[in-house]
Design a protein around this motif. Structure first.
Motif, PDB file in Angstrom:
ATOM      1  N   ARG A  36       0.831  -1.208   0.000  1.00  0.00           N
ATOM      2  CA  ARG A  36       0.000   0.000   0.000  1.00  0.00           C
ATOM      3  C   ARG A  36       0.861   1.251   0.000  1.00  0.00           C
ATOM      4  NH1 ARG A  36      -3.894  -1.600   4.649  1.00  0.00           N
ATOM      5  NH2 ARG A  36      -4.867  -3.397   3.694  1.00  0.00           N
ATOM      6  N   LYS A  37       1.921   1.257   0.805  1.00  0.00           N
ATOM      7  CA  LYS A  37       2.805   2.426   0.848  1.00  0.00           C
ATOM      8  C   LYS A  37       3.538   2.596  -0.467  1.00  0.00           C
ATOM      9  CE  LYS A  37       3.440   2.613   5.807  1.00  0.00           C
ATOM     10  NZ  LYS A  37       4.366   2.617   6.934  1.00  0.00           N
ATOM     11  N   GLU A  39       2.441   1.653  -3.369  1.00  0.00           N
ATOM     12  CA  GLU A  39       1.451   2.047  -4.364  1.00  0.00           C
ATOM     13  C   GLU A  39       1.152   3.537  -4.260  1.00  0.00           C
ATOM     14  OE1 GLU A  39      -3.102   1.033  -4.597  1.00  0.00           O
ATOM     15  OE2 GLU A  39      -1.920  -0.704  -5.241  1.00  0.00           O
ATOM     16  N   LYS A  40       1.096   4.080  -3.060  1.00  0.00           N
ATOM     17  CA  LYS A  40       0.841   5.503  -2.876  1.00  0.00           C
ATOM     18  C   LYS A  40       2.041   6.332  -3.319  1.00  0.00           C
ATOM     19  CE  LYS A  40      -2.412   5.046   0.931  1.00  0.00           C
ATOM     20  NZ  LYS A  40      -2.645   5.279   2.358  1.00  0.00           N
ATOM     21  N   ALA A  41       3.236   5.797  -3.183  1.00  0.00           N
ATOM     22  CA  ALA A  41       4.445   6.545  -3.519  1.00  0.00           C
ATOM     23  C   ALA A  41       4.613   6.710  -5.022  1.00  0.00           C
ATOM     24  CB  ALA A  41       5.671   5.845  -2.940  1.00  0.00           C
ATOM     25  N   THR A  42       4.207   5.730  -5.810  1.00  0.00           N
ATOM     26  CA  THR A  42       4.366   5.844  -7.254  1.00  0.00           C
ATOM     27  C   THR A  42       3.220   6.662  -7.825  1.00  0.00           C
ATOM     28  OG1 THR A  42       3.152   3.782  -7.596  1.00  0.00           O
ATOM     29  CG2 THR A  42       5.561   3.630  -7.477  1.00  0.00           C
ATOM     30  N   ALA A  44       0.419   7.903 -10.328  1.00  0.00           N
ATOM     31  CA  ALA A  44      -0.440   7.172 -11.263  1.00  0.00           C
ATOM     32  C   ALA A  44      -0.223   7.712 -12.667  1.00  0.00           C
ATOM     33  CB  ALA A  44      -1.899   7.326 -10.859  1.00  0.00           C
TER      34      ALA A  44
END
Length: 91
Positions: A36-37, A39-42, A44
């Motif tokens: 999750r962390k 995914e939020k860092a990259t 979109a």
């Protein structure tokens, strides 16, 4: 060799299984948090706008019917003379 009771062996087996399952749950939870962390860092990627469908009038409907019947005959493995198209609807 010590003589273990049946109850002790059963409890040790069940305890080992539950400890293993708890370890798996903890590892899966940690991996979920890490994913999750990440995914939020990259950021979109921007999504491309859908291409609007244009209605194209076919000048030669006979050629369109011939192309469709040839494709259907090829897919079915039949001779093209065995295919008869009665109507075409756009969906």
């Amino acid at each position: 060799m010590p003589d273990y009771s049946n109850l002790f062996v059963c409890l040790m087996g069940v305890g080992t299984v539950f400890i293993g399952l708890i370890c798996i749950i903890v590892l899966v939870s940690l991996m979920s948090l890490i994913c999750r962390k990440a995914e939020k860092a990259t950021p979109a990627a921007p999504v491309a706008a859908p291409v609007a469908q244009s209605t194209v009038e076919v000048a030669d409907k006979g050629a369109l019917i011939a192309a469709i019947s040839a494709a259907i005959a090829e897919d079915m493995g039949e001779d093209i003379s065995a295919i008869r198209i009665t109507s075409i609807k756009r969906i």
